[in-house]
Design a protein around this motif. Structure first.
Motif, PDB file in Angstrom:
ATOM      1  N   TRP A 138       0.806  -1.220   0.000  1.00  0.00           N
ATOM      2  CA  TRP A 138       0.000   0.000   0.000  1.00  0.00           C
ATOM      3  C   TRP A 138       0.835   1.265   0.000  1.00  0.00           C
ATOM      4  N   ALA A 139       1.935   1.224   0.690  1.00  0.00           N
ATOM      5  CA  ALA A 139       2.791   2.412   0.717  1.00  0.00           C
ATOM      6  C   ALA A 139       3.338   2.688  -0.681  1.00  0.00           C
ATOM      7  N   ALA A 140       3.693   1.624  -1.393  1.00  0.00           N
ATOM      8  CA  ALA A 140       4.210   1.796  -2.747  1.00  0.00           C
ATOM      9  C   ALA A 140       3.104   2.299  -3.670  1.00  0.00           C
ATOM     10  N   ASN A 151      -3.143   4.215   4.061  1.00  0.00           N
ATOM     11  CA  ASN A 151      -4.265   3.732   4.870  1.00  0.00           C
ATOM     12  C   ASN A 151      -5.576   3.910   4.132  1.00  0.00           C
ATOM     13  N   ASP A 152      -5.729   5.044   3.500  1.00  0.00           N
ATOM     14  CA  ASP A 152      -6.936   5.333   2.728  1.00  0.00           C
ATOM     15  C   ASP A 152      -7.103   4.323   1.599  1.00  0.00           C
ATOM     16  N   ILE A 153      -6.015   4.108   0.892  1.00  0.00           N
ATOM     17  CA  ILE A 153      -6.051   3.196  -0.248  1.00  0.00           C
ATOM     18  C   ILE A 153      -6.341   1.774   0.212  1.00  0.00           C
ATOM     19  N   LYS A 154      -5.679   1.421   1.284  1.00  0.00           N
ATOM     20  CA  LYS A 154      -5.887   0.079   1.845  1.00  0.00           C
ATOM     21  C   LYS A 154      -7.352  -0.108   2.257  1.00  0.00           C
ATOM     22  N   ASN A 155      -7.873   0.879   2.930  1.00  0.00           N
ATOM     23  CA  ASN A 155      -9.272   0.809   3.348  1.00  0.00           C
ATOM     24  C   ASN A 155     -10.199   0.730   2.149  1.00  0.00           C
ATOM     25  N   TYR A 156      -9.909   1.544   1.170  1.00  0.00           N
ATOM     26  CA  TYR A 156     -10.763   1.579  -0.018  1.00  0.00           C
ATOM     27  C   TYR A 156     -10.732   0.229  -0.718  1.00  0.00           C
ATOM     28  N   TRP A 157      -9.559  -0.335  -0.793  1.00  0.00           N
ATOM     29  CA  TRP A 157      -9.421  -1.642  -1.432  1.00  0.00           C
ATOM     30  C   TRP A 157     -10.178  -2.707  -0.645  1.00  0.00           C
ATOM     31  N   ASN A 158      -9.941  -2.742   0.637  1.00  0.00           N
ATOM     32  CA  ASN A 158     -10.521  -3.802   1.459  1.00  0.00           C
ATOM     33  C   ASN A 158     -12.031  -3.698   1.589  1.00  0.00           C
TER      34      ASN A 158
END
Length: 370
Positions: A138-140, A151-158
């Motif tokens: 996610w950081a990459a 964190n935003d991207i991870k949340n959005y994905w999950n």
DNA sequence: AAGATTTACAACCGCAGGGTA
DNA sequence: GTACCCTGCGGTTGTAAATCT
């Protein structure tokens, strides 16, 4: 150190009238802090235990959502000292939070340049492409979306994208996402898996190179960034049914945005272009919230806090504030993202060796005019 | 209208890696 | 070499808001 402080009560808060807290940080006259903070500090003064509490010590470390007051304290500290040295932050601010919590709050929420609200179609595509290529790094992935946090991207994905892709896969439809070659976990033989992987990688390479092409997606991405959040779902490629929940935290985001707006006055043009947009979005979202305050709880509190920000920091005074605090010039380079984050609009997009290799292999080099 | 369920996201936890004494 | 400290990352949880029944 003797704890001498004169205060007067203003509603739920207390205002520093004179004196100095038993902290390295001096609170100026007029500084508003909440009762809890005062109690914490007073307690420490009495106990003679001023200073940094052990990080993650279970006792005395506050958990859970951050209050706007805590945000103010943290932001004001970082305004003075810059981000970093998180271990010292709880002690120096008097926040009853562990250093980790402070860092996370800053990097995921308070840091300038963060865009909140719905993901645009381009951003969604980028995430899908990059997740297919990089996996759950996610950081990459966040490095290619300058305004979004990992964190935003991870949340959005999950919570959204993964389900959406699974649904599409389950329905047997390639749908609108087929072109990106997204892998969706499903039982398959080794051969199938390898073939699928090859296809995925090839398609992801192509998709990534397209997505990162400054002439195409990047410009579109920035254009999207400029558009108002309210237009996100209009004519969405995926006809997203995701409910609009742009700014849950608007009550304080508004204030933070107004505060941070001052910082941007010192930001060089190049870096301001993207960041200012996010501030506009953030502030705009806050304004949107303010405009519908009749239905927004805590709006009165919000207004008070906005005043507090103005009182505390004063936009005009920030004109001459420490240039070190200008996001693009931050010591850590993390006011936006980490320093390795490519400048999407700025042509220079440093790829990792792996990414370079993948892109080279796909013969997509010609599309990337770095 | 009220309770149940789902969704979205902020925050926490544990681990890993880099720097340094 | 290694022990310690600090920071960053990814997985997971908790919970408020939204939606459904």
């Amino acid at each position: 150190m003797e704890c001498v402080i004169e205060i007067r009560h203003v509603h739920e808060e207390v205002e520093v009238v004179s004196g100095m807290m038993c902290l390295e940080k001096e609170f100026t006259v007029g500084h508003l802090i909440d009762q809890h903070q005062l109690e914490v500090r007073e307690k420490r003064c009495i106990q003679g235990k001023m200073g940094r509490p052990p990080c993650c010590d279970k006792e005395g470390v506050k958990k859970g959502p951050w209050t706007p007051e805590e945000d103010i304290i943290l932001v004001s500290y970082i305004q003075e000292h810059g981000p970093g040295n998180w271990k010292a932050v709880p002690a120096k601010t008097g926040l009853s939070r562990c250093s980790k919590s402070c860092r996370l709050r800053w990097t995921n929420y308070l840091r300038p340049g963060i865009k909140r609200g719905n993901f645009t179609e381009e951003e969604e595509k980028m995430i899908i492409h990059l997740q297919a290529l990089l996996g759950n790094r996610w950081a990459a992935i966040a490095a290619y979306l300058p305004q979004r946090t990992d964190n935003d991207i991870k949340n959005y994905w999950n919570t959204y994208l993964k389900k959406k892709l699974n649904k599409l896969e389950a329905s047997g439809s390639e749908g609108s996402l087929g072109h990106v070659g997204v892998s969706v976990s499903q039982p398959m033989s080794r051969g199938q898996w390898e073939r699928r992987l090859q296809t995925d990688i090839q398609m992801a390479k192509k998709a990534l190179s397209e997505a990162l092409s400054p002439n195409k997606a990047s410009s579109t991405l920035l254009a999207e960034s400029n558009s108002k959040l309210s237009n996100h779902n209009t004519g969405s490629f995926y006809n997203s049914t995701k409910p609009t929940q742009s700014i849950c935290y608007a009550s304080s985001a508004d204030n933070i945005a107004r505060l941070l707006k001052g910082w941007m006055k010192n930001t060089p043009k190049a870096s301001r272009s993207t960041t200012q947009n996010s501030f506009n979005n953030l502030a705009g979202a806050g304004a949107d919230t303010a405009s519908s305050e009749g239905t927004t709880k805590g709006s009165t509190h919000n207004a008070e806090l906005s005043e507090t920000f103005e009182t505390l920091f004063g936009y005009e005074s920030l004109e001459s504030s420490n240039s070190e605090f200008s996001p693009s010039l931050s010591p850590e380079g993390t006011l936006f993202q980490d320093e390795s984050k490519p400048v999407i609009a700025g042509i220079d997009i440093p790829f990792s060796l792996l990414e370079k290799w993948l892109l080279d292999d796909a013969g997509c080099q010609d599309k990337l005019s770095f």
